[in-house]
Design a protein around this motif. Structure first.
Motif, PDB file in Angstrom:
ATOM      1  N   LEU A 103       0.842  -1.194   0.000  1.00 35.16           N
ATOM      2  CA  LEU A 103       0.000   0.000   0.000  1.00 35.16           C
ATOM      3  C   LEU A 103       0.879   1.246   0.000  1.00 35.16           C
ATOM      4  CD1 LEU A 103      -2.507  -1.172   2.756  1.00 35.16           C
ATOM      5  CD2 LEU A 103      -2.901  -1.152   0.275  1.00 35.16           C
ATOM      6  N   PRO A 104       0.772   2.069  -1.043  1.00 35.10           N
ATOM      7  CA  PRO A 104       1.539   3.317  -1.040  1.00 35.10           C
ATOM      8  C   PRO A 104       0.949   4.299  -0.030  1.00 35.10           C
ATOM      9  CG  PRO A 104       0.125   3.202  -2.971  1.00 35.10           C
ATOM     10  CD  PRO A 104      -0.021   1.891  -2.250  1.00 35.10           C
ATOM     11  N   ALA A 105       1.752   5.245   0.357  1.00 38.06           N
ATOM     12  CA  ALA A 105       1.294   6.285   1.291  1.00 38.06           C
ATOM     13  C   ALA A 105       0.080   6.999   0.707  1.00 38.06           C
ATOM     14  CB  ALA A 105       2.420   7.285   1.538  1.00 38.06           C
ATOM     15  N   ASP A 106      -0.801   7.452   1.610  1.00 34.85           N
ATOM     16  CA  ASP A 106      -1.981   8.204   1.181  1.00 34.85           C
ATOM     17  C   ASP A 106      -2.338   9.221   2.255  1.00 34.85           C
ATOM     18  OD1 ASP A 106      -3.289   6.772   3.219  1.00 34.85           O
ATOM     19  OD2 ASP A 106      -4.240   5.373   1.823  1.00 34.85           O
ATOM     20  N   ASP A 107      -3.525   9.798   2.159  1.00 27.76           N
ATOM     21  CA  ASP A 107      -3.947  10.829   3.119  1.00 27.76           C
ATOM     22  C   ASP A 107      -4.075  10.294   4.545  1.00 27.76           C
ATOM     23  OD1 ASP A 107      -4.037  12.654   1.054  1.00 27.76           O
ATOM     24  OD2 ASP A 107      -6.198  12.426   0.738  1.00 27.76           O
ATOM     25  N   GLN A 108      -4.402   9.009   4.697  1.00 24.15           N
ATOM     26  CA  GLN A 108      -4.583   8.424   6.025  1.00 24.15           C
ATOM     27  C   GLN A 108      -3.279   7.868   6.613  1.00 24.15           C
ATOM     28  OE1 GLN A 108      -6.984   7.660   3.497  1.00 24.15           O
ATOM     29  NE2 GLN A 108      -8.185   9.313   4.401  1.00 24.15           N
ATOM     30  N   THR A 109      -2.392   7.388   5.747  1.00 29.58           N
ATOM     31  CA  THR A 109      -1.141   6.788   6.205  1.00 29.58           C
ATOM     32  C   THR A 109       0.012   7.463   5.477  1.00 29.58           C
ATOM     33  OG1 THR A 109      -2.327   4.692   6.480  1.00 29.58           O
ATOM     34  CG2 THR A 109       0.069   4.602   6.541  1.00 29.58           C
ATOM     35  N   PRO A 110       0.874   8.161   6.209  1.00 26.73           N
ATOM     36  CA  PRO A 110       1.917   8.968   5.562  1.00 26.73           C
ATOM     37  C   PRO A 110       3.137   8.175   5.079  1.00 26.73           C
ATOM     38  CG  PRO A 110       2.046   9.219   7.926  1.00 26.73           C
ATOM     39  CD  PRO A 110       0.834   8.362   7.653  1.00 26.73           C
ATOM     40  N   TYR A 111       3.125   6.865   5.195  1.00 25.52           N
ATOM     41  CA  TYR A 111       4.252   6.046   4.758  1.00 25.52           C
ATOM     42  C   TYR A 111       3.719   4.873   3.929  1.00 25.52           C
ATOM     43  CZ  TYR A 111       2.626   3.663   8.962  1.00 25.52           C
ATOM     44  OH  TYR A 111       1.839   3.076   9.919  1.00 25.52           O
ATOM     45  N   HIS A 112       4.580   4.320   3.092  1.00 24.81           N
ATOM     46  CA  HIS A 112       4.251   3.141   2.291  1.00 24.81           C
ATOM     47  C   HIS A 112       4.284   1.920   3.211  1.00 24.81           C
ATOM     48  CE1 HIS A 112       4.993   5.834  -1.032  1.00 24.81           C
ATOM     49  NE2 HIS A 112       6.255   5.969  -0.683  1.00 24.81           N
ATOM     50  N   GLN A 113       3.470   0.904   2.871  1.00 23.97           N
ATOM     51  CA  GLN A 113       3.374  -0.278   3.724  1.00 23.97           C
ATOM     52  C   GLN A 113       3.581  -1.566   2.931  1.00 23.97           C
ATOM     53  OE1 GLN A 113      -0.128  -0.065   6.527  1.00 23.97           O
ATOM     54  NE2 GLN A 113      -0.660   1.585   5.102  1.00 23.97           N
ATOM     55  N   VAL A 114       4.530  -2.365   3.377  1.00 20.05           N
ATOM     56  CA  VAL A 114       4.697  -3.721   2.877  1.00 20.05           C
ATOM     57  C   VAL A 114       3.980  -4.590   3.911  1.00 20.05           C
ATOM     58  CG1 VAL A 114       6.341  -5.566   2.339  1.00 20.05           C
ATOM     59  CG2 VAL A 114       6.914  -3.175   1.800  1.00 20.05           C
ATOM     60  N   VAL A 115       2.778  -5.044   3.572  1.00 22.10           N
ATOM     61  CA  VAL A 115       1.932  -5.784   4.516  1.00 22.10           C
ATOM     62  C   VAL A 115       2.088  -7.272   4.247  1.00 22.10           C
ATOM     63  CG1 VAL A 115      -0.412  -6.112   5.376  1.00 22.10           C
ATOM     64  CG2 VAL A 115       0.303  -3.850   4.545  1.00 22.10           C
ATOM     65  N   PHE A 116       2.467  -8.028   5.273  1.00 23.01           N
ATOM     66  CA  PHE A 116       2.641  -9.475   5.111  1.00 23.01           C
ATOM     67  C   PHE A 116       1.559 -10.223   5.877  1.00 23.01           C
ATOM     68  CE2 PHE A 116       5.073  -8.240   8.770  1.00 23.01           C
ATOM     69  CZ  PHE A 116       5.076  -9.316   9.643  1.00 23.01           C
ATOM     70  N   ALA A 117       1.325 -11.468   5.492  1.00 27.35           N
ATOM     71  CA  ALA A 117       0.198 -12.251   5.998  1.00 27.35           C
ATOM     72  C   ALA A 117       0.458 -12.841   7.386  1.00 27.35           C
ATOM     73  CB  ALA A 117      -0.145 -13.378   5.024  1.00 27.35           C
ATOM     74  N   HIS A 118      -0.505 -12.636   8.274  1.00 25.61           N
ATOM     75  CA  HIS A 118      -0.613 -13.329   9.567  1.00 25.61           C
ATOM     76  C   HIS A 118       0.608 -13.276  10.466  1.00 25.61           C
ATOM     77  CE1 HIS A 118      -4.468 -15.042   8.509  1.00 25.61           C
ATOM     78  NE2 HIS A 118      -3.961 -15.462   7.368  1.00 25.61           N
ATOM     79  N   GLY A 119       1.520 -12.399  10.219  1.00 23.37           N
ATOM     80  CA  GLY A 119       2.717 -12.371  11.046  1.00 23.37           C
ATOM     81  C   GLY A 119       3.686 -13.490  10.728  1.00 23.37           C
ATOM     82  N   TYR A 120       3.566 -14.104   9.556  1.00 23.20           N
ATOM     83  CA  TYR A 120       4.472 -15.187   9.161  1.00 23.20           C
ATOM     84  C   TYR A 120       5.788 -14.601   8.667  1.00 23.20           C
ATOM     85  CZ  TYR A 120       0.326 -18.224   9.101  1.00 23.20           C
ATOM     86  OH  TYR A 120      -0.809 -18.927   9.415  1.00 23.20           O
ATOM     87  N   PHE A 121       6.874 -15.053   9.247  1.00 25.92           N
ATOM     88  CA  PHE A 121       8.211 -14.593   8.878  1.00 25.92           C
ATOM     89  C   PHE A 121       8.449 -14.799   7.383  1.00 25.92           C
ATOM     90  CE2 PHE A 121      12.816 -14.529   8.727  1.00 25.92           C
ATOM     91  CZ  PHE A 121      13.196 -13.669   9.744  1.00 25.92           C
ATOM     92  N   SER A 122       8.098 -15.980   6.873  1.00 24.82           N
ATOM     93  CA  SER A 122       8.325 -16.283   5.457  1.00 24.82           C
ATOM     94  C   SER A 122       7.505 -15.370   4.560  1.00 24.82           C
ATOM     95  CB  SER A 122       8.042 -17.756   5.153  1.00 24.82           C
ATOM     96  OG  SER A 122       6.712 -18.081   5.476  1.00 24.82           O
ATOM     97  N   SER A 123       6.290 -15.037   4.950  1.00 18.97           N
ATOM     98  CA  SER A 123       5.470 -14.113   4.169  1.00 18.97           C
ATOM     99  C   SER A 123       6.124 -12.736   4.142  1.00 18.97           C
ATOM    100  CB  SER A 123       4.055 -14.014   4.747  1.00 18.97           C
ATOM    101  OG  SER A 123       3.300 -13.035   4.060  1.00 18.97           O
ATOM    102  N   ALA A 124       6.671 -12.319   5.271  1.00 17.16           N
ATOM    103  CA  ALA A 124       7.342 -11.013   5.326  1.00 17.16           C
ATOM    104  C   ALA A 124       8.514 -10.981   4.344  1.00 17.16           C
ATOM    105  CB  ALA A 124       7.818 -10.719   6.742  1.00 17.16           C
ATOM    106  N   LEU A 125       9.347 -12.015   4.359  1.00 17.86           N
ATOM    107  CA  LEU A 125      10.492 -12.027   3.443  1.00 17.86           C
ATOM    108  C   LEU A 125      10.036 -12.041   1.988  1.00 17.86           C
ATOM    109  CD1 LEU A 125      13.059 -14.402   5.182  1.00 17.86           C
ATOM    110  CD2 LEU A 125      12.922 -11.908   5.257  1.00 17.86           C
TER     111      LEU A 125
END
Length: 191
Positions: free
Chosen positions: A47-69
């Motif tokens: 999710l790129p930054a927008d009016d509600q969130t001033p920073y870009h977000q790399v969102v990964f699933a369920h807190g899984y380490f492998s999903s984050a990587l």
């Protein structure tokens, strides 16, 4: 094709390394790229930054380490203009792909999964490719693994994309991962 897993693979969202991973990503990229790693729900998304969130977000699933990587690897190869678009402007074909769709999926996944493989090793964990099609055409996992491995070897010889190289080094320092080279890969992941 792969040896028995010698290291326990952590998949649950109680993984104690997830918070340090998130902090490491933020420490490495927040100031320069205004991007944070965020624990999400069922579906990962960028999710790129927008009016509600001033920073870009790399969102990964369920807190899984492998999903984050995996999601970090996609971010590391996305160009500047792509990083201004939700999910980098790509359409995702979900689980349940037919054989043609699965081949197309695997074709675009080779580079990010090669980077994910290097990051996984740097984080002192065991890698396994993801064909991500449980309810669709049966993927050729061995062939896909060979293609990802070939791309990883190409990166080892010619260099990783700059953000990927930076994060691989940060992961190695944080999690005491081994120095990745072809000899190590051939020993630990023989063909």
């Amino acid at each position: 094709m792969q040896q028995a897993v010698a290291v326990a693979i952590k998949y649950d969202n109680d993984d104690p390394d997830v918070e340090p991973l998130m902090a490491l990503f933020d420490q490495t990229f927040l100031t320069r790229f205004n991007t944070r790693l965020i624990r999400g729900g069922d579906e990962p998304v960028y999710l790129p930054a927008d009016d509600q969130t001033p920073y870009h977000q790399v969102v990964f699933a369920h807190g899984y380490f492998s999903s984050a990587l995996h999601e970090i690897a996609h971010w590391c190869i996305a160009g500047q203009q792509r990083r201004l678009l939700e999910d980098y402007g790509y359409w995702y074909c979900p689980d349940g792909r037919d054989a043609t769709q699965q081949r197309e999926f695997e074709q675009v996944e080779v580079k990010p999964q090669a980077i994910e493989w290097a990051m996984t090793i740097a984080a002192n964990r065991r890698f396994q490719v993801s064909t991500d099609n449980l309810n669709g055409a049966e993927p050729d996992r061995e062939s896909f693994t060979r293609r990802v491995r070939a791309q990883l070897l190409s990166y080892l010889h010619s260099g990783f994309p700059p953000r990927a190289a930076l994060f691989i080094n940060a992961l190695r320092e944080k999690f005491n991962g081994p120095e990745l080279n072809q000899a190590w890969l051939d020993k630990e992941y023989p063909q």
